[in-house]
Design a protein around this motif. Structure first.
Motif, short mmCIF file in Angstrom:
data_model
loop_
_atom_site.label_atom_id
_atom_site.label_comp_id
_atom_site.label_asym_id
_atom_site.label_seq_id
_atom_site.Cartn_x
_atom_site.Cartn_y
_atom_site.Cartn_z
N TYR A 1 -0.40 16.52 0.28
CA TYR A 1 -0.85 15.36 0.59
C TYR A 1 -2.86 15.47 1.48
O TYR A 1 -2.84 14.39 1.40
CB TYR A 1 0.02 15.16 1.50
N ARG B 1 1.20 -1.21 0.19
CA ARG B 1 0.06 0.04 -0.08
C ARG B 1 0.79 1.40 -0.54
O ARG B 1 0.34 2.23 -0.95
CB ARG B 1 -0.96 0.05 1.29
N ILE B 2 1.84 1.56 1.27
CA ILE B 2 2.71 2.63 1.37
C ILE B 2 3.86 2.98 -0.16
O ILE B 2 3.78 4.06 -0.74
CB ILE B 2 3.73 2.86 1.76
N GLU C 1 0.12 4.26 -2.60
CA GLU C 1 0.86 5.55 -1.93
C GLU C 1 1.96 6.19 -2.81
O GLU C 1 2.00 7.50 -2.50
CB GLU C 1 0.62 5.62 -0.20
N LYS C 2 2.87 5.58 -3.13
CA LYS C 2 3.41 5.70 -3.91
C LYS C 2 4.09 6.55 -3.02
O LYS C 2 4.94 7.33 -3.74
CB LYS C 2 2.82 6.57 -5.54
N ILE C 3 4.57 6.53 -2.18
CA ILE C 3 5.19 7.58 -1.21
C ILE C 3 7.36 7.88 -2.10
O ILE C 3 7.10 9.33 -1.46
CB ILE C 3 5.73 6.31 0.46
N ASN D 1 -3.98 8.40 8.06
CA ASN D 1 -3.53 7.66 7.44
C ASN D 1 -1.68 8.62 6.98
O ASN D 1 -1.91 9.24 6.80
CB ASN D 1 -3.67 7.37 5.71
N ILE E 1 0.35 9.27 4.87
CA ILE E 1 0.18 9.73 3.80
C ILE E 1 -0.60 10.44 2.58
O ILE E 1 -1.54 12.01 3.22
CB ILE E 1 0.67 9.36 2.66
N LYS E 2 -1.69 9.20 2.83
CA LYS E 2 -3.14 10.16 2.11
C LYS E 2 -3.80 10.41 3.17
O LYS E 2 -4.62 10.57 4.12
CB LYS E 2 -3.93 8.50 1.51
#
Length: 229
Positions: A34, A20-21, A25-27, A62, A64-65
């Motif tokens: 963000y 997911r990360i 989410e493309k960290i 979350n 990031i998101k």
């Protein structure tokens, strides 16, 4: 979807968190914002003279998101992230190891409440009975459990500059668990969905010298009054 088959007991749980990360989410891709509605751009500008501040994010969801503090984290800030969902905290521990990440349900008093979980990756997980109506009865019956609520004053000792609360209709109860006269954050962000809630929150915050500044979508900002206001 794959997440339907993932549980905290699954051997695929932690690998899926990294999936997911990095994939969802493309960290690794840096972004201008963000937040859901660009709130962090305003927050960054507000704190442009504070390169190493502190934040408290309640209902963090979350790392990031739709996050209002990740841009601050990238600037060198750190703080405390609190969410009632352990999976959210597991994600924070991976992405933001410099923060203190706590799994807890927050209220204005210590009491046993039911936690309504849509799924472990949902932003709708809540202890609010009204907001839990958005969840299907089947999912609530399977995933719900009871937890003892905590007050912020009991678990957060350090002062902070920015307070972010996104807790599905429990904002006033959460605010009442925070000694604003002690912590004195310079900026407060609350998620508000109706004028009645806004009026109640604005009135309460005025008691501690906070004034309404502006809104981005459902995010309302209040700042601590200064001599120039």
């Amino acid at each position: 979807m794959l997440k339907k088959y993932i549980s905290k007991k699954s051997i695929f749980y932690k690998p899926y968190l990294f999936f997911r990360i990095f994939w969802l989410e493309k960290i690794f891709i840096k972004r201008k914002t963000y937040s859901q509605c660009g709130e962090d751009i305003f927050i960054k500008k507000f704190f442009q003279d504070y390169p190493k501040g502190k934040y408290l994010d309640i209902g963090a969801f979350n790392p990031i998101k739709y996050n209002n503090t990740y841009l601050l984290y990238l600037m060198g800030w750190s703080g405390t992230n609190i969410d009632l969902n352990q999976t959210s905290i597991d994600l924070f521990n991976i992405v933001r190891p410099q923060d203190t990440n706590i799994c807890a349900a927050i209220s204005d008093k210590n009491e046993k409440v039911e936690v309504h979980i849509e799924n472990i990756f949902s932003p709708l997980n809540t202890i609010s009975k009204n907001f839990s109506k958005n969840l299907s009865m089947g999912k609530k019956k399977v995933n719900s459990y009871f937890i003892e609520t905590k007050k912020i004053n009991d678990i957060v000792k350090d002062k902070f500059d920015f307070l972010n609360i996104d807790i599905e209709g429990m904002d006033l109860k959460v605010l009442k668990s925070i000694d604003l006269s002690y912590y004195k954050p310079k900026l407060v962000c609350l998620e508000i969905f109706d004028q009645k809630s806004f009026a109640e929150l604005e009135k309460y915050l005025l008691n501690f010298n906070y004034i309404y500044v502006m809104k981005f979508g459902p995010s309302y900002f209040f700042k601590l009054k200064t001599k120039n206001d």
